[in-house]
Design a protein around this motif. Structure first.
Motif, PDB file in Angstrom:
ATOM      1  N   VAL A 139      10.992   1.933  -9.741  1.00 34.39           N
ATOM      2  CA  VAL A 139      10.437   1.006  -8.509  1.00 34.39           C
ATOM      3  C   VAL A 139      11.150   1.019  -7.946  1.00 34.39           C
ATOM      4  CG1 VAL A 139       8.863  -0.620  -7.654  1.00 34.39           C
ATOM      5  CG2 VAL A 139       8.396   0.477 -10.295  1.00 34.39           C
ATOM      6  N   GLN A 140      11.550   1.775  -6.091  1.00 38.59           N
ATOM      7  CA  GLN A 140      12.502   1.305  -5.558  1.00 38.59           C
ATOM      8  C   GLN A 140      11.720   0.604  -4.080  1.00 38.59           C
ATOM      9  OE1 GLN A 140      12.936   5.595  -4.487  1.00 38.59           O
ATOM     10  NE2 GLN A 140      14.813   5.378  -5.426  1.00 38.59           N
ATOM     11  N   TYR A 141      12.616  -0.346  -3.908  1.00 41.78           N
ATOM     12  CA  TYR A 141      11.831  -1.574  -2.744  1.00 41.78           C
ATOM     13  C   TYR A 141      12.790  -2.356  -2.902  1.00 41.78           C
ATOM     14  CZ  TYR A 141       9.440  -5.337  -0.519  1.00 41.78           C
ATOM     15  OH  TYR A 141       8.914  -6.132   0.697  1.00 41.78           O
ATOM     16  N   THR A 142      12.877  -2.796  -1.780  1.00 38.08           N
ATOM     17  CA  THR A 142      14.540  -3.355  -1.112  1.00 38.08           C
ATOM     18  C   THR A 142      14.073  -4.741  -0.816  1.00 38.08           C
ATOM     19  OG1 THR A 142      15.704  -2.027  -0.864  1.00 38.08           O
ATOM     20  CG2 THR A 142      16.834  -4.015   0.083  1.00 38.08           C
ATOM     21  N   GLY A 186       2.549  -1.406  -5.059  1.00 38.72           N
ATOM     22  CA  GLY A 186       2.541   0.298  -4.281  1.00 38.72           C
ATOM     23  C   GLY A 186       1.402   0.891  -5.823  1.00 38.72           C
ATOM     24  N   VAL A 206       5.228  -6.628  -7.495  1.00 34.35           N
ATOM     25  CA  VAL A 206       6.410  -6.749  -6.865  1.00 34.35           C
ATOM     26  C   VAL A 206       6.810  -8.222  -6.889  1.00 34.35           C
ATOM     27  CG1 VAL A 206       9.402  -7.096  -6.416  1.00 34.35           C
ATOM     28  CG2 VAL A 206       7.957  -4.932  -6.512  1.00 34.35           C
ATOM     29  N   LEU A 258      13.188  -4.547 -10.501  1.00 27.21           N
ATOM     30  CA  LEU A 258      13.438  -3.010  -9.289  1.00 27.21           C
ATOM     31  C   LEU A 258      14.724  -2.576 -10.008  1.00 27.21           C
ATOM     32  CD1 LEU A 258      12.837  -5.071  -5.833  1.00 27.21           C
ATOM     33  CD2 LEU A 258      11.794  -3.283  -7.046  1.00 27.21           C
ATOM     34  N   ARG A 266       6.970   3.391  -4.578  1.00 30.80           N
ATOM     35  CA  ARG A 266       8.061   2.931  -3.573  1.00 30.80           C
ATOM     36  C   ARG A 266       6.960   1.747  -3.247  1.00 30.80           C
ATOM     37  NH1 ARG A 266       9.822   8.257  -2.905  1.00 30.80           N
ATOM     38  NH2 ARG A 266      11.953   7.805  -3.154  1.00 30.80           N
ATOM     39  N   PRO A 267       6.356   0.512  -3.135  1.00 30.98           N
ATOM     40  CA  PRO A 267       5.174  -0.641  -2.662  1.00 30.98           C
ATOM     41  C   PRO A 267       6.139  -0.521  -1.752  1.00 30.98           C
ATOM     42  CG  PRO A 267       7.038  -1.080  -4.320  1.00 30.98           C
ATOM     43  CD  PRO A 267       7.379  -0.567  -4.326  1.00 30.98           C
ATOM     44  N   ASP A 268       4.938  -1.270  -1.193  1.00 27.73           N
ATOM     45  CA  ASP A 268       4.789  -1.720   0.288  1.00 27.73           C
ATOM     46  C   ASP A 268       4.305  -3.421   1.035  1.00 27.73           C
ATOM     47  OD1 ASP A 268       4.298   0.829   1.999  1.00 27.73           O
ATOM     48  OD2 ASP A 268       1.907   0.962   1.432  1.00 27.73           O
ATOM     49  N   PRO A 269       4.956  -3.632   1.028  1.00 31.09           N
ATOM     50  CA  PRO A 269       5.222  -5.658   1.542  1.00 31.09           C
ATOM     51  C   PRO A 269       3.568  -5.849   1.258  1.00 31.09           C
ATOM     52  CG  PRO A 269       6.849  -4.434   2.862  1.00 31.09           C
ATOM     53  CD  PRO A 269       5.878  -3.339   2.548  1.00 31.09           C
ATOM     54  N   ALA A 296       4.967  -7.484  -3.312  1.00 27.06           N
ATOM     55  CA  ALA A 296       4.852  -5.959  -2.705  1.00 27.06           C
ATOM     56  C   ALA A 296       3.383  -5.900  -3.847  1.00 27.06           C
ATOM     57  CB  ALA A 296       5.873  -5.241  -2.326  1.00 27.06           C
TER      58      ALA A 296
END
Length: 193
Positions: free
Chosen positions: A49-52, A119, A102, A83, A136-139, A117
């Motif tokens: 999972v890629q998220y910042t 996804g 997330v 993450l 890549r999840p969305d907020p 988030a």
């Protein structure tokens, strides 16, 4: 003459071993014993999972992965991870919907984590190699279900149940129900028409 022949045979054997190691990723090819009744063929899956997080770039926030098999609706698996790290699982072959949530941990002890988030992605598992999935999840539009809305404003919620943690206008449960209805009912009707 004999030394040259032995050297040549050694090189050919080394090349053959190297070719096998490269094509199988350094592992033996996976064999499945299907002689037992109910046995199924499996595949390996790596999910990252890629998220910042906006407040801390390198944070290791908790992530809950849900792997739901679409071929059989009763089967699902929940895997906790963080993450940036990969979750490595071995699953029966078939179609899966992978959902990542997330979470943002509360600084107060005893407070529930807040959904930050969401996804999801559809994956077909069917190969002998390891399938790699990068989500890549969305907020989430509205993060906290417990906080009251600002004075005079009604916070948007799920169109079906009015839960305030929404993603594209629906809570996660109703979004899964709608996508399931599309796969089970609408797509077969469209194909039949």
């Amino acid at each position: 003459m004999v030394d040259a022949l032995i050297t040549w045979i050694g090189q050919k054997l080394a090349e053959k071993a190297l070719d096998r190691a490269v094509t199988t990723g350094g592992r033996k090819p996976q064999r499945h014993d299907l002689s037992v009744q109910g046995a199924e063929v499996t595949s390996d899956l790596d999910v990252t999972v890629q998220y910042t997080l906006p407040y801390c770039r390198g944070a290791k926030a908790p992530v809950v992965l849900t792997l739901r098999r679409l071929d059989r609706f009763g089967e699902s698996l929940t895997v906790p991870t963080v993450l940036g790290e990969s979750a490595c699982v071995r699953l029966n072959r078939g179609r899966y919907e992978i959902t990542a949530k997330v979470l943002e941990l509360s600084p107060r002890h005893g407070q529930a984590p807040i959904l930050h988030a969401v996804g999801s992605q559809l994956v077909w598992l069917g190969g002998n190699g390891t399938a790699k999935v990068r989500l890549r999840p969305d907020p989430v539009l509205v993060r906290s279900a417990g906080s009251p809305p600002p004075a005079g404003l009604r916070r948007p919620g799920c169109r079906m149940c009015d839960i305030h943690e929404v993603h594209f206008g629906l809570c996660l449960d109703h979004r899964l129900h709608v996508s399931r209805y599309i796969v089970e009912v609408l797509v077969p009707r469209m194909r039949a028409a």
